[in-house]
Write an enzyme that holds these catalytic residues in place. Structure first.
Site, PDB file in Angstrom:
ATOM      1  CG  PHE A 137      -1.886   1.597   1.283  1.00  0.00           C
ATOM      2  CD1 PHE A 137      -2.957   1.355   0.863  1.00  0.00           C
ATOM      3  CD2 PHE A 137      -1.385   2.174   1.852  1.00  0.00           C
ATOM      4  CE1 PHE A 137      -4.211   2.050   0.380  1.00  0.00           C
ATOM      5  CE2 PHE A 137      -2.506   3.506   2.195  1.00  0.00           C
ATOM      6  CZ  PHE A 137      -3.130   3.890   0.945  1.00  0.00           C
ATOM      7  CG  ASP A 222       5.872   3.479   1.984  1.00  0.00           C
ATOM      8  OD1 ASP A 222       5.658   4.356   2.719  1.00  0.00           O
ATOM      9  OD2 ASP A 222       4.685   3.294   0.550  1.00  0.00           O
ATOM     10  CE  LYS A 251      -0.453   6.457   7.351  1.00  0.00           C
ATOM     11  NZ  LYS A 251      -1.145   6.481   8.511  1.00  0.00           N
TER      12      LYS A 251
END
Length: 398
Positions: A137, A222, A251
């Site tokens: 993702f 990532d 985040k």
């Protein structure tokens, strides 16, 4: 009608239905605790999906954001300001090697910047395709979605502007076969987050680094979820000895304020020329001040060690529980998944909420825990003590 129910009905009337209606309306938070609109307290083990590194209303974050918004709230990219320079310098220092930063607003935007870097690199060197992993993702915007190996959210929005070839996560042989001298970049998560907090086999990330070095493809890590102390290291790849060519962050970096970063190393640090990429809000002074407060607090308060200690306690405690619904636990630091024997994660989430704990039904058979890095052993123990009852309630729930 309760205040929470009223807010949920207003939400349903005002918002597009892409989220459905969330099960809870939160009103305030302090530390690792949150209260809903009706005044009930919960221990927050979701942390805004691995975002609230310092928990809620942390004094250092409140002070930094308040001071900055009262000084200079926004400049656009037409002007520079000291907080963004300090943040870029700090990140490069923590990474321990020369690099250059692009600041964005979110993880998917950080990955969009990485995609454009890889396209630029590919055109410069005659390379035309990308490799990513099944169930990986990377975001919901079209460039990041093109690299996301989840057909359920990807396929309906194709075709995509880049050629991506998917391989099974953790299979170094399949990765080696897929990456040739015509591959521009390989996009990998050090641990697959949305797939269920799935760590790679030992040596997989080092093998990926070797494959990319041998073929000349860029290795893009990532670390939207895994960085900024989440696994007990500043960056998860540091523990695996697999330094990427491009790194993406978001985040936990802002502790609740929106910010993302794309870091390029070597040739990737200078691929963009003037006008090649940009963001009106990227590098916002308030978000940069928040990120600096997060980094300072993690270092000053020893939160990397706390993450390892409390994360280890949680993992060991979950592993020790014997219940027919619980298969085991996986993950690193304060980024864990309780793995179930049946697809009943939604029932576990609901039972946990009733017991006063917020967890995330990540996959049908996996429940995510990503609490603030400030969580205490006592708070973790309260969840472990309650977990057998939560599992039993979920096990019998219709």
């Amino acid at each position: 009608m309760s205040e929470g129910r009223a807010l949920r009905e207003r939400f349903e009337a005002a918002f597009m239905p892409n989220y459905g209606v969330p099960p809870l309306a939160l009103a305030k938070g302090e530390g690792c605790a949150v209260w809903d609109a009706d005044g009930r307290r919960y221990l927050d083990l979701v942390g805004g999906i691995a975002v609230n590194s310092l928990g809620h209303a942390h004094p250092a974050l409140v002070e930094a954001v308040s001071r900055q918004v009262a000084t200079l709230a926004h400049t656009s990219n037409l002007y520079l300001h000291e907080p963004e320079v300090l943040l870029a310098e700090r990140l490069i220092g923590l990474l321990g090697r020369p690099g250059r930063i692009f600041l964005a607003n979110s993880g998917t935007e950080a990955n969009e910047a990485a995609v454009k870097l890889a396209i630029t690199y590919g055109r410069r060197h005659g390379r035309g395709y990308f490799v990513a992993t099944e169930m990986g993702f990377h975001g919901r915007t079209l460039g990041a979605l093109a690299l996301t190996g989840k057909p359920s959210i990807r396929d309906k929005f194709g075709p995509f502007p880049i050629d991506v070839r998917f391989v099974p996560y953790g299979d170094a042989g399949a990765l080696r076969d897929a990456v040739t001298g015509e591959c521009a970049a390989v996009f990998l998560e050090p641990t697959q987050g949305e797939a269920g907090v799935v760590p790679p086999p030992e040596g997989y990330l080092r093998a990926a680094r070797e494959i990319c070095s041998a073929t000349g493809a860029l290795l893009v890590a990532d670390e939207i979820q895994s960085a900024i102390g989440r696994t007990g290291h500043w960056f998860a790849h540091q523990a695996d000895g697999a330094a990427p060519d491009v790194l993406t962050l978001a985040k936990g970096l802002g502790g609740g304020m929106p910010i993302g970063a794309c870091v390029g190393f070597g040739e990737a640090a200078t691929l963009f020329g003037p006008g090649d990429h940009g963001s009106t809000f990227g590098g916002n002074p308030v978000s940069c001040a928040a990120a600096l407060a997060v980094l300072d607090t993690i270092e000053r308060d020893g939160l990397l060690d706390n993450t390892k200690a409390v994360g280890g306690m949680l993992a060991d405690g979950i592993a020790a529980i014997r219940h027919p619904l619980l298969k085991g636990v996986r993950g690193r630091g304060l980024w864990l998944a309780a793995v179930l024997t049946e697809p009943r994660s939604a029932q576990v989430q609901a039972a946990a909420q009733e017991a006063g704990f917020l967890v995330n039904a990540l996959q049908p058979d996996a429940v995510r825990l990503a609490p603030p890095l400030v969580i205490t052993e006592a708070e973790a123990r309260s969840f472990l003590d309650a977990l057998p009852g939560i599992l039993e309630a979920a096990h019998v729930r219709a």
